[in-house]
Design an enzyme around this catalytic site. Sequence first.
Site, PDB file in Angstrom:
ATOM      1  N   ASP A 197      41.624  50.696  51.806  1.00 49.35           N
ATOM      2  CA  ASP A 197      40.664  51.370  50.928  1.00 49.35           C
ATOM      3  C   ASP A 197      39.390  51.731  51.696  1.00 49.35           C
ATOM      4  O   ASP A 197      39.174  51.289  52.830  1.00 49.35           O
ATOM      5  CB  ASP A 197      40.311  50.463  49.744  1.00 49.35           C
ATOM      6  CG  ASP A 197      40.112  48.990  50.162  1.00 49.35           C
ATOM      7  OD1 ASP A 197      40.322  48.113  49.321  1.00 49.35           O
ATOM      8  OD2 ASP A 197      39.782  48.744  51.330  1.00 49.35           O
ATOM      9  N   ASN A 256      38.244  39.408  40.222  1.00 50.20           N
ATOM     10  CA  ASN A 256      38.787  39.901  38.933  1.00 50.20           C
ATOM     11  C   ASN A 256      40.252  40.304  39.051  1.00 50.20           C
ATOM     12  O   ASN A 256      40.790  41.006  38.204  1.00 50.20           O
ATOM     13  CB  ASN A 256      37.961  41.108  38.447  1.00 50.20           C
ATOM     14  CG  ASN A 256      38.080  42.291  39.389  1.00 50.20           C
ATOM     15  OD1 ASN A 256      38.624  42.158  40.494  1.00 50.20           O
ATOM     16  ND2 ASN A 256      37.575  43.434  38.970  1.00 50.20           N
ATOM     17  N   HIS A 314      41.660  42.134  41.440  1.00 53.02           N
ATOM     18  CA  HIS A 314      42.005  43.423  42.076  1.00 53.02           C
ATOM     19  C   HIS A 314      42.636  43.191  43.444  1.00 53.02           C
ATOM     20  O   HIS A 314      42.367  42.198  44.116  1.00 53.02           O
ATOM     21  CB  HIS A 314      40.792  44.347  42.155  1.00 53.02           C
ATOM     22  CG  HIS A 314      39.767  44.003  43.182  1.00 53.02           C
ATOM     23  ND1 HIS A 314      38.510  43.548  42.859  1.00 53.02           N
ATOM     24  CD2 HIS A 314      39.795  44.055  44.530  1.00 53.02           C
ATOM     25  CE1 HIS A 314      37.815  43.346  43.958  1.00 53.02           C
ATOM     26  NE2 HIS A 314      38.577  43.643  44.984  1.00 53.02           N
ATOM     27  N   GLU A 320      41.688  48.225  40.431  1.00 54.71           N
ATOM     28  CA  GLU A 320      40.879  47.406  39.536  1.00 54.71           C
ATOM     29  C   GLU A 320      41.603  47.167  38.199  1.00 54.71           C
ATOM     30  O   GLU A 320      42.441  47.981  37.784  1.00 54.71           O
ATOM     31  CB  GLU A 320      39.557  48.129  39.238  1.00 54.71           C
ATOM     32  CG  GLU A 320      38.607  48.194  40.409  1.00 54.71           C
ATOM     33  CD  GLU A 320      37.715  46.953  40.500  1.00 54.71           C
ATOM     34  OE1 GLU A 320      38.250  45.837  40.359  1.00 54.71           O
ATOM     35  OE2 GLU A 320      36.515  47.103  40.690  1.00 54.71           O
TER      36      GLU A 320
HETATM   37  C1  GLP Z   1      37.178  44.136  48.332  1.00 59.10           C
HETATM   38  C2  GLP Z   1      38.335  44.759  49.095  1.00 59.10           C
HETATM   39  C3  GLP Z   1      39.595  43.959  48.918  1.00 59.10           C
HETATM   40  C4  GLP Z   1      39.302  42.486  49.191  1.00 59.10           C
HETATM   41  C5  GLP Z   1      38.290  41.998  48.176  1.00 59.10           C
HETATM   42  C6  GLP Z   1      38.006  40.504  48.336  1.00 59.10           C
HETATM   43  O1  GLP Z   1      37.283  44.481  47.010  1.00 59.10           O
HETATM   44  N1  GLP Z   1      38.586  46.128  48.655  1.00 59.10           N
HETATM   45  O2  GLP Z   1      40.578  44.458  49.820  1.00 59.10           O
HETATM   46  O3  GLP Z   1      40.497  41.735  49.081  1.00 59.10           O
HETATM   47  O4  GLP Z   1      37.084  42.735  48.393  1.00 59.10           O
HETATM   48  O5  GLP Z   1      37.094  40.358  49.376  1.00 59.10           O
HETATM   49  P1  GLP Z   1      36.654  38.930  49.941  1.00 59.10           P
HETATM   50  O6  GLP Z   1      37.708  38.565  50.925  1.00 59.10           O
HETATM   51  O7  GLP Z   1      35.325  39.185  50.577  1.00 59.10           O
HETATM   52  O8  GLP Z   1      36.582  37.958  48.786  1.00 59.10           O
END
Ligand code: GLP
Length: 246
Positions: A67, A136, A138, A143
């Site tokens: 993404d 949440n 995702h 989302e």
């Molecule tokens: C963002 C990214 C996801 C990632 C998520 C959790 O939303 N688009 O790919 O998994 O954050 O991030 P973290 O590892 O910092 O909790």
Amino acid sequence: MNVRVFTSESEAAAACATLVSNAVREKPSLVLGLPTGRTPLNVYRELVALHQRGQLDFSRVTSFNLDEFLGLPPDDPGSFRAYMERHLFQHVNLSAERIHFLDGSAERAEQECARYDAQLAAAGGMDLLLLGIGPNGHVAFNEPDESLQALSHRARLSRETRQAVASFFGDDVSKVPLAALTLGMSALLQARRVILLAFGVGKAAAVTAMARGPITPRWPASFLQLHGNVEVWVDAEAGRGLDGSR
Ligand code: GLP
């Protein structure tokens, strides 16, 4: 769902880097799906260390990131592309033409998403996908919603998600883009192998709902219950809601 509980995040990160290294040794032209966020940072550090010790050659590997924030050019320090350059790409020998990214500065989001899906299809899909999970539920930037999208698409970021990623924007939520471009659920579920990483008590509810909850678009990660080759790698805190019996 196979759940592996590690004694620490660093132990899991080292194991994940070893898994990637073994996969690349078995298939030098591996197609790798890469996440961003805080969770993969230790994995990238371990991958760089393996490469610098001459134990991991990325020269024929192809990468697809999941993404990118909409409205940020690749060289914006807040972009996921800049994050990947900082934490991985600058330190290993991935070739530029095999690094694939959604372009957050593309004029037409729909066209850019179609381009990306075509590029992934041309590469034969992902052999190995490393995933994180949002608080949440995702995955990538798919989302929670009434329905999910199979193909890459423009995603409006929820307030919760924008707060979760604000740390990459100087803890100022107002600086976090309102939308992103993301791989859709089909690309994630078609990956031939998935390793989902989640650590810390903050992810316990997300992991439990993903692995043990109903399969629902209100919790996009729950669709991974339908994937035949997914492993969930957690530490004790993130895995505390999983009784490990199923
Ligand atoms: C963002 C990214 C996801 C990632 C998520 C959790 O939303 N688009 O790919 O998994 O954050 O991030 P973290 O590892 O910092 O909790």
